[in-house]
Design a protein around this motif. Structure first.
Motif, short mmCIF file in Angstrom:
data_model
loop_
_atom_site.label_atom_id
_atom_site.label_comp_id
_atom_site.label_asym_id
_atom_site.label_seq_id
_atom_site.Cartn_x
_atom_site.Cartn_y
_atom_site.Cartn_z
N PHE A 78 0.87 -1.18 0.00
CA PHE A 78 0.00 0.00 0.00
C PHE A 78 0.90 1.22 0.00
O PHE A 78 1.66 1.39 0.97
CB PHE A 78 -0.84 0.08 1.28
CG PHE A 78 -1.80 -1.04 1.48
CD1 PHE A 78 -3.00 -1.08 0.79
CD2 PHE A 78 -1.51 -2.05 2.38
CE1 PHE A 78 -3.90 -2.11 1.00
CE2 PHE A 78 -2.41 -3.08 2.60
CZ PHE A 78 -3.60 -3.10 1.91
N ALA A 85 2.87 -4.55 2.86
CA ALA A 85 2.04 -5.19 3.90
C ALA A 85 2.24 -6.69 3.93
O ALA A 85 2.22 -7.30 4.99
CB ALA A 85 0.57 -4.84 3.69
N GLY A 101 -0.35 -4.91 12.80
CA GLY A 101 0.38 -4.46 11.62
C GLY A 101 1.14 -5.56 10.91
O GLY A 101 1.83 -5.31 9.93
N ALA A 102 1.02 -6.81 11.38
CA ALA A 102 1.77 -7.90 10.78
C ALA A 102 1.26 -8.25 9.38
O ALA A 102 1.99 -8.81 8.56
CB ALA A 102 1.72 -9.14 11.68
N GLY A 103 -0.01 -7.91 9.10
CA GLY A 103 -0.57 -8.19 7.77
C GLY A 103 -1.72 -9.18 7.77
O GLY A 103 -2.19 -9.59 6.70
N LYS A 104 -2.22 -9.54 8.94
CA LYS A 104 -3.28 -10.56 9.04
C LYS A 104 -4.55 -10.12 8.30
O LYS A 104 -5.08 -10.87 7.49
CB LYS A 104 -3.61 -10.83 10.53
CG LYS A 104 -2.40 -11.18 11.36
CD LYS A 104 -2.76 -11.39 12.82
CE LYS A 104 -3.33 -10.18 13.53
NZ LYS A 104 -2.37 -9.09 13.82
N THR A 105 -4.99 -8.90 8.60
CA THR A 105 -6.23 -8.42 7.99
C THR A 105 -6.07 -8.30 6.47
O THR A 105 -6.96 -8.68 5.71
CB THR A 105 -6.64 -7.07 8.61
OG1 THR A 105 -6.90 -7.28 9.99
CG2 THR A 105 -7.86 -6.48 7.94
N THR A 106 -4.91 -7.82 6.05
CA THR A 106 -4.67 -7.68 4.61
C THR A 106 -4.77 -9.04 3.91
O THR A 106 -5.39 -9.16 2.85
CB THR A 106 -3.28 -7.05 4.37
OG1 THR A 106 -3.22 -5.80 5.07
CG2 THR A 106 -3.02 -6.82 2.90
N1 ADP Z 1 -5.67 0.24 3.24
C1 ADP Z 1 -4.41 0.42 3.65
N2 ADP Z 1 -3.67 1.47 3.24
C2 ADP Z 1 -2.40 1.65 3.62
N3 ADP Z 1 -1.74 0.81 4.45
C3 ADP Z 1 -2.40 -0.25 4.92
C4 ADP Z 1 -3.77 -0.50 4.55
N4 ADP Z 1 -4.17 -1.64 5.18
C5 ADP Z 1 -3.11 -2.07 5.89
N5 ADP Z 1 -2.05 -1.24 5.74
C6 ADP Z 1 -0.72 -1.42 6.33
O1 ADP Z 1 -0.33 -2.75 6.09
C7 ADP Z 1 0.29 -3.33 7.21
C8 ADP Z 1 -0.48 -4.57 7.67
O2 ADP Z 1 -1.73 -4.18 8.20
P1 ADP Z 1 -2.85 -5.20 8.63
O3 ADP Z 1 -3.06 -6.20 7.58
O4 ADP Z 1 -4.04 -4.42 9.06
O5 ADP Z 1 -2.20 -5.92 9.91
P2 ADP Z 1 -2.86 -6.74 11.10
O6 ADP Z 1 -4.25 -7.11 10.72
O7 ADP Z 1 -1.96 -7.93 11.27
O8 ADP Z 1 -2.80 -5.86 12.30
C9 ADP Z 1 0.35 -2.24 8.25
O9 ADP Z 1 1.60 -1.61 8.15
C10 ADP Z 1 -0.75 -1.30 7.83
O10 ADP Z 1 -0.48 0.00 8.27
#
Ligand code: ADP
Ligand code: MG
Length: 496
Positions: free
Chosen positions: A19, A24, A45-50
């Motif tokens: 992103f 991510a 911030g590990a990337g789980k949700t992504t």
């Molecule tokens: N839509 C987005 N735009 C920019 N950066 C993002 C977005 N979604 C996630 N990130 C970044 O990607 C990384 C992984 O985020 P995320 O998947 O939410 O982690 P987790 O779910 O493990 O906490 C983080 O550094 C976050 O800031």
């Protein structure tokens, strides 16, 4: 169930996603089998949700492939993923509060009779789905009237009604009570028994260990380990999550215990507390355990002068005191780190230095004016002392991670060198690495003579970090234990 023999229902292969400059995910692969719960853990911030959003068609990966049952799949949008049998339960509950349970479950495909919704059929179908999940809910109740846990059940029912065979859940237990977690887990077990593939994301290790097998660990966008439950130990998983060895999850150091700092005698309040007596000594951590609603926060509020006492007394260093307000408490050397740091611990839109000096503002006044330069330099001293990761003292509190926010709240009290520090759920919602840092700060404080009263619903934390444990139930004290008490003893006192 072993992943080698079970059908690989979902394969994510070599997934990469960036992103705007943030990588991510980097070359992440994950396999989830039908009939199993695959746990996915990692710090914030590990990337789980992504990763889940890529599986659900919300994001398109920059690299990598997805296969379902061994067949390549690619989703241009969430509808395509849904059509392929994938449902995701997002971190935030996603329901329409004004619509009924039945409408929420069948939103996208309400049964119709000609141009009209077939209400009798909707009710019957909905009752069947809920029945199948063994969830007791009236299909006609507006969802907004339900607890969060039940709203989440509605989301799961929606997934099942859409015939989802792959269910990805993103931190589903974040706002559930332990009873609600138990209900959710029995639903998950039932789904996997029926062959559903579940991916369970959480940063609460105890829960992942209870429900998931195998367990996969993400760190900084990379898959750093996948192991069967039987080979996963807390230490090993934490080490993978944090990326450095954590010698001990609870690095408790026992300090020299001095005279009594806080002495509460026969304290009662109008609301809940009944005849509560307890002491906290210099150099001592007293852990206050109990179920949610046992009266622990109420006790903290009474000591800190927020709630009025209806009976009993409080002594600070042997002297009886009347604490009519938090300002009185602060003058007596009491600090209070509240449970909800985002609502009452911090002014989120204020710069860090202003948060820091809030209870000690007088010290920064020269010739009748607050001197900002003194405030920022005071805060900066603590950023070093407590390793607070912040851009500078002008950054807004809301931009920090949970662990760093909590350190800012701690620093603001430490500025006053309190004799007694009350910590209410000090590490809730904080990453493991930052938790250990907060425990280290507690160690340093008791060594320098501070008395700490720590309220915590995290039983391992209470057992691991307290010198003495006091247990409350329904506003009364129901047990007291020395360090080394067994978990069962404490639990028993908490429900007694
Ligand atoms: N839509 C987005 N735009 C920019 N950066 C993002 C977005 N979604 C996630 N990130 C970044 O990607 C990384 C992984 O985020 P995320 O998947 O939410 O982690 P987790 O779910 O493990 O906490 C983080 O550094 C976050 O800031
Ligand atoms: Mg997340």
């Amino acid at each position: 169930m072993s992943t080698a023999t079970a059908e690989a229902a979902v394969q994510l292969i070599g997934i990469g996603k960036a992103f705007a400059g943030v990588q991510a995910l980097r070359d992440v692969s994950l396999t989830a089998s039908a009939g199993a719960v695959t746990g996915l853990v990692g710090e914030n911030g590990a990337g789980k949700t992504t990763l889940l959003k890529i599986l659900a068609g919300v994001y398109k990966p920059d690299r990598g492939r997805i296969a379902l049952g061994g067949v390549p799949a690619s989703f241009n949008d969430p509808a395509a993923a849904q059509a392929a049998g994938i449902a995701i339960i997002h971190q935030e509950v996603n329901v329409l509060p004004h619509l009924s349970v039945a409408e929420n479950i069948y939103l996208s495909h309400l049964p119709r009779r000609g141009p009209f919704v077939d209400w009798p059929r909707l009710r019957d179908d909905c009752a069947a789905v809920l029945d199948n999940l063994r969830v007791k809910l009236d299909p006609e109740t507006p969802v907004g009237e339900l607890s969060l846990a039940r709203q989440q059940m509605v989301e799961i029912a929606r997934a099942i009604a859409q015939h989802a065979r792959i269910l990805a859940m993103d931190e589903p237990t974040a706002s559930l009570s332990s009873e609600e977690v138990a209900i959710l887990f029995s639903t998950i077990r039932q789904l996997t028994a029926e062959g559903v593939t579940v991916i369970f994301v959480s940063h609460r290790l105890e829960e992942v260990f209870e429900i998931a097998d195998p367990i996969a660990v993400l760190r900084d966008g990379q898959m750093v380990g996948t192991m069967p439950r039987a080979q996963a130990t807390t230490e090993r998983v934490i080490e993978l999550m944090v990326g450095r060895p954590i010698d001990r999850q609870f690095p408790k150091e026992v300090a020299e215990v001095g005279p009594v700092v806080l002495e509460v005698e026969h304290l009662s309040t109008e609301q809940l507390l009944r005849d509560v007596s307890l002491t906290v000594h210099r150099g001592e951590v007293v852990g206050l355990a109990g179920l949610v609603g046992a009266g622990r926060t109420e006790l903290a509020r009474a000591i800190f002068g927020v709630d009025r006492l209806s009976a009993g007394s409080i002594r600070i260093q042997g002297r009886e005191v009347r604490i009519g307000s938090p300002a009185d408490a602060i003058r007596l050397g009491i600090g209070f780190v509240p449970e909800d740091r985002k609502r009452s611990g911090l002014l989120l839109r204020f710069p860090l230095y202003a948060n820091h000096t809030l209870p000690s503002l007088r010290r920064f006044v020269r010739s009748g004016r607050v001197v900002k330069r003194l405030e920022t330099s005071a805060f900066q001293r603590w950023t070093k002392e407590l390793s607070i990761h912040a851009r500078d003292a002008l950054e807004e509190a809301r931009d920090l991670s949970g662990g760093n926010q909590q350190k800012v709240v701690l620093a603001k009290w430490l500025e006053l060198s309190p004799q007694l520090l009350i910590l209410d759920e000090p590490t809730r919602g904080i990453d493991v690495g930052a938790k250990v840092e907060i425990y280290d700060i507690m160690n340093r404080l008791v060594k320098s003579g501070t008395a700490i009263l720590m309220i915590s619903s995290d039983l391992p934390e209470v057992l691991g970090m307290s010198d003495r444990i006091v247990v409350m139930h329904e506003g009364r004290i129901t047990g007291e234990f020395a360090r080394g008490a067994a978990r069962e003893q404490v639990m028993e006192a908490a429900i007694a």
